[in-house]
Design a protein around this motif. Sequence first.
Motif, PDB file in Angstrom:
ATOM      1  N   ALA A  10      59.582  23.733  77.464  1.00  0.00           N
ATOM      2  CA  ALA A  10      60.617  24.640  76.964  1.00  0.00           C
ATOM      3  C   ALA A  10      60.576  24.737  75.446  1.00  0.00           C
ATOM      4  O   ALA A  10      60.787  25.805  74.870  1.00  0.00           O
ATOM      5  CB  ALA A  10      61.993  24.165  77.429  1.00  0.00           C
ATOM      6  N   ALA A  11      60.284  23.597  74.801  1.00  0.00           N
ATOM      7  CA  ALA A  11      60.232  23.583  73.330  1.00  0.00           C
ATOM      8  C   ALA A  11      59.056  24.398  72.807  1.00  0.00           C
ATOM      9  O   ALA A  11      59.171  25.145  71.838  1.00  0.00           O
ATOM     10  CB  ALA A  11      60.158  22.144  72.829  1.00  0.00           C
ATOM     11  N   LEU A  12      57.905  24.267  73.461  1.00  0.00           N
ATOM     12  CA  LEU A  12      56.712  24.983  73.006  1.00  0.00           C
ATOM     13  C   LEU A  12      56.795  26.477  73.305  1.00  0.00           C
ATOM     14  O   LEU A  12      56.182  27.295  72.618  1.00  0.00           O
ATOM     15  CB  LEU A  12      55.464  24.386  73.658  1.00  0.00           C
ATOM     16  N   SER A  13      57.542  26.841  74.325  1.00  0.00           N
ATOM     17  CA  SER A  13      57.724  28.264  74.637  1.00  0.00           C
ATOM     18  C   SER A  13      58.913  28.846  73.874  1.00  0.00           C
ATOM     19  O   SER A  13      59.205  30.038  73.993  1.00  0.00           O
ATOM     20  CB  SER A  13      57.938  28.459  76.133  1.00  0.00           C
ATOM     21  N   HIS A  14      59.603  27.980  73.134  1.00  0.00           N
ATOM     22  CA  HIS A  14      60.752  28.361  72.316  1.00  0.00           C
ATOM     23  C   HIS A  14      61.920  28.872  73.147  1.00  0.00           C
ATOM     24  O   HIS A  14      62.755  29.643  72.658  1.00  0.00           O
ATOM     25  CB  HIS A  14      60.343  29.378  71.240  1.00  0.00           C
ATOM     26  N   THR A  15      61.964  28.426  74.391  1.00  0.00           N
ATOM     27  CA  THR A  15      63.151  28.669  75.203  1.00  0.00           C
ATOM     28  C   THR A  15      64.320  27.874  74.625  1.00  0.00           C
ATOM     29  O   THR A  15      65.479  28.291  74.711  1.00  0.00           O
ATOM     30  CB  THR A  15      62.902  28.242  76.662  1.00  0.00           C
ATOM     31  N   ILE A  16      63.984  26.721  74.060  1.00  0.00           N
ATOM     32  CA  ILE A  16      64.965  25.929  73.333  1.00  0.00           C
ATOM     33  C   ILE A  16      64.398  25.652  71.936  1.00  0.00           C
ATOM     34  O   ILE A  16      63.181  25.638  71.732  1.00  0.00           O
ATOM     35  CB  ILE A  16      65.290  24.589  74.033  1.00  0.00           C
ATOM     36  N   ILE A  17      65.284  25.464  70.979  1.00  0.00           N
ATOM     37  CA  ILE A  17      64.906  25.085  69.607  1.00  0.00           C
ATOM     38  C   ILE A  17      65.660  23.813  69.285  1.00  0.00           C
ATOM     39  O   ILE A  17      66.883  23.725  69.511  1.00  0.00           O
ATOM     40  CB  ILE A  17      65.274  26.181  68.582  1.00  0.00           C
ATOM     41  N   GLY A  18      64.943  22.819  68.757  1.00  0.00           N
ATOM     42  CA  GLY A  18      65.580  21.530  68.548  1.00  0.00           C
ATOM     43  C   GLY A  18      65.558  21.037  67.115  1.00  0.00           C
ATOM     44  O   GLY A  18      64.855  21.568  66.252  1.00  0.00           O
ATOM     45  N   CYS A  19      66.327  19.995  66.865  1.00  0.00           N
ATOM     46  CA  CYS A  19      66.391  19.334  65.567  1.00  0.00           C
ATOM     47  C   CYS A  19      66.527  17.827  65.793  1.00  0.00           C
ATOM     48  O   CYS A  19      66.609  17.371  66.941  1.00  0.00           O
ATOM     49  CB  CYS A  19      67.556  19.867  64.739  1.00  0.00           C
ATOM     50  N   TYR A  20      66.565  17.065  64.714  1.00  0.00           N
ATOM     51  CA  TYR A  20      66.622  15.598  64.796  1.00  0.00           C
ATOM     52  C   TYR A  20      67.885  15.123  64.087  1.00  0.00           C
ATOM     53  O   TYR A  20      67.951  15.134  62.847  1.00  0.00           O
ATOM     54  CB  TYR A  20      65.378  15.003  64.161  1.00  0.00           C
ATOM     55  N   ALA A  21      68.896  14.726  64.865  1.00  0.00           N
ATOM     56  CA  ALA A  21      70.208  14.394  64.316  1.00  0.00           C
ATOM     57  C   ALA A  21      70.384  12.884  64.178  1.00  0.00           C
ATOM     58  O   ALA A  21      70.817  12.214  65.114  1.00  0.00           O
ATOM     59  CB  ALA A  21      71.305  14.986  65.193  1.00  0.00           C
ATOM     60  N   GLN A  22      70.048  12.390  63.004  1.00  0.00           N
ATOM     61  CA  GLN A  22      70.222  10.958  62.728  1.00  0.00           C
ATOM     62  C   GLN A  22      71.271  10.729  61.646  1.00  0.00           C
ATOM     63  O   GLN A  22      72.284  10.081  61.879  1.00  0.00           O
ATOM     64  CB  GLN A  22      68.895  10.332  62.300  1.00  0.00           C
ATOM     65  N   THR A  23      71.044  11.244  60.448  1.00  0.00           N
ATOM     66  CA  THR A  23      71.924  10.990  59.311  1.00  0.00           C
ATOM     67  C   THR A  23      73.350  11.450  59.593  1.00  0.00           C
ATOM     68  O   THR A  23      73.576  12.488  60.211  1.00  0.00           O
ATOM     69  CB  THR A  23      71.390  11.712  58.059  1.00  0.00           C
ATOM     70  N   GLU A  24      74.315  10.661  59.125  1.00  0.00           N
ATOM     71  CA  GLU A  24      75.727  11.007  59.259  1.00  0.00           C
ATOM     72  C   GLU A  24      76.367  11.128  57.889  1.00  0.00           C
ATOM     73  O   GLU A  24      75.813  10.695  56.872  1.00  0.00           O
ATOM     74  CB  GLU A  24      76.455   9.936  60.086  1.00  0.00           C
ATOM     75  N   LEU A  25      77.540  11.710  57.874  1.00  0.00           N
ATOM     76  CA  LEU A  25      78.260  11.874  56.623  1.00  0.00           C
ATOM     77  C   LEU A  25      78.474  10.524  55.938  1.00  0.00           C
ATOM     78  O   LEU A  25      78.366  10.406  54.724  1.00  0.00           O
ATOM     79  CB  LEU A  25      79.611  12.555  56.901  1.00  0.00           C
TER      80      LEU A  25
END
Length: 683
Positions: free
Chosen positions: A132-147
């Motif tokens: 799904a990611a490679l077909s761009h059906t979904i787009i993702g990010c990496y959520a680590q850092t917090e306020l």
Amino acid sequence: MVKDSQLDQMAADMSLARQRPSFDVKLMSTFLVGDEESFKEREEGRAILENEPLFDKEPLVFMSREERLRHGIKVATRLIELWEEHAWSPDQFAAAVKNVDMMTPVTLHYGAFIPVILNQGTDEQVQEWIGAALSHTIIGCYAQTELGHGSNVGGLMTTATFDKHSDEFVLHSPSLAAAKWWIGGLGVMSTHAVVQAQLIIDGKNYGPHIFVAPIRSLENHKPLPNILVGDIGPKAYGGFSSMDNGYLLFKEHRIPRKNMLMKFAKVDKNGVYRPPVHSKLSYGSMVKLRAGMVSEAGWKLGQAATVAIRYCTVRRQFQPANLNKADAPTDAPESQVISYSGLQHRLFPLISVAYGLIITGFSVNRLFDEMTEQLASENATLLPQVHVLTCGLKSWGTRRSCDGIEECRKAMGGHGYSAFSGLSDLFASYIPSNTYEGDNWILTQQVARFLVKELGRLANGKEISASTSYLARLASGDTSSSFRVSKVEQLTDLNVQVDLFATRAARVAFELGQALQSGRAWSDLNVECWNASVAHTEYTVMRAFADKVEEVKKDQFAPIHDTLKMLCDLFAVSNIVGVSQASFLATQTVHAADLPVINELYRSLLHRISKQAIPLTDAFGFSDKNLGSALGRHDGRAYEALWEAVQKNPINQEKWQQETYETIIKKLLHRNNSAEPVEKAKL
């Protein structure tokens, strides 16, 4: 446009600087990208990309932040379309993204989201998400850092509590400080995120683990219930303006148990937790991001050096100092700025640093690939070594690169401050590399801790890692004798260069160990940690550079050996007499009385580089569109390009000027129309 002899002289100066290079520029370009196949892919991709008006950088300087972000989404979309139209491989697509050199909201989709799932997911999870990611059906990010937490990953506040009854994890942000912050691609674009959260089972905290969380609806892109998400706004210097760094708050957001990435750590439906074989196996994804930053630092610095050296080659200021003014013709050309020793001192070592970082990136990537193969079988033997290696190189490389980019801008004089130089946006977008993927000062403490542990192993007669083998010289007890230099030829020996950097690194590490033994608290040794990390990392780059120079003697790149050797010499000597001189002297690795001899070699190298500076920067392979710089034009016609760029300024358009006059300026100029005439007014 009116032509004059000065403009033609600039083009002639550039042409002359390219005549009779001492090496094959195309071969050097091939070397820098890795091999002939990579070079071919870059050039084929560039032929396609440079026919796309959307990828022109020139209009960007006139755009607002909102326009830049929207433009970034368009760039990403067009790149994906080209990927599909030309059936590019993932490597070809990556080369195209690098060629375009524009940050977009999907940058971390490829740089973090996909790699984390590949590295941390089970086969079933990879199959579910990556297609799904490679077909761009979904787009993702990496959520680590917090306020409230960045470098302290262990202190992250977002929780993922397992609910046995529903076989789900409940993602929750317990406070405002727990809001995910700075997450690239999250503000507008992403539909999903890989989230670092504290794993809670039956009230017990098992520490940070990674989860895949849907963020926005796949039907209308609106935030899902129990999700607060948005863009965090403009960044310093106007940088990252086409990236939607975002915030994210969870309100008891439920995801299936299978959304926890379980290649290493596992949780079954009964809530039974099985830890990974090695507690740091999940660090592999963070190491990957830092590993890629090593060569990137070199390429960014190379980009700035290309612009500055081209411009300083065609820029002329002042008559030559040795010219007899009385006899000089009135139309005698002024001196090329690049001919001044001060400019050469400021710019030429940066070429060697850029080459050194790119070359070191080769060895880092090889070691990372070896580590990845080990991690696949849950063998973490190489992980600590690669972790420390990338910590040190990321910290040192990004700092040297950012400082170098700014030095290039300053070396270009007043025109360097123009956005049309191409360096302002480069600097603004690259300067945060000092803090993302680990604050540089924090990372140096990771390196220093590793070095102290290695000193302990050495003291106890245990084997130490290959990366710190230089520490073994401390066993002899010699921590103060200097290497004496009587002639410059001694310092052109690669073995001597590596030995000098190794000796200095060992002594700086020894001093750190001595400080700890004396009772000083670790928290009081931040500067000493920094110094130890810098010395260790400069040795690492010196070692990689020297090894590569020897290696190319035996392969297809043998014809460029002498040029690489010259750059390696400059890297070594410029560090000894320049940025790290105090450290080499303080550790008594180099004797102060020998500095004149070392400086003699340094000046000689600058002179040799001066004859090859343009070909050496041409070898980076940046096109005019890559650079986006009027002043760094390949043909040397900087002033003409700058003039043409300025004419496109919306402020110079009659409509804008008339509207501004009617609504603002007119009120100012005619505010006293009822008073006495201006010429009679008392000033």
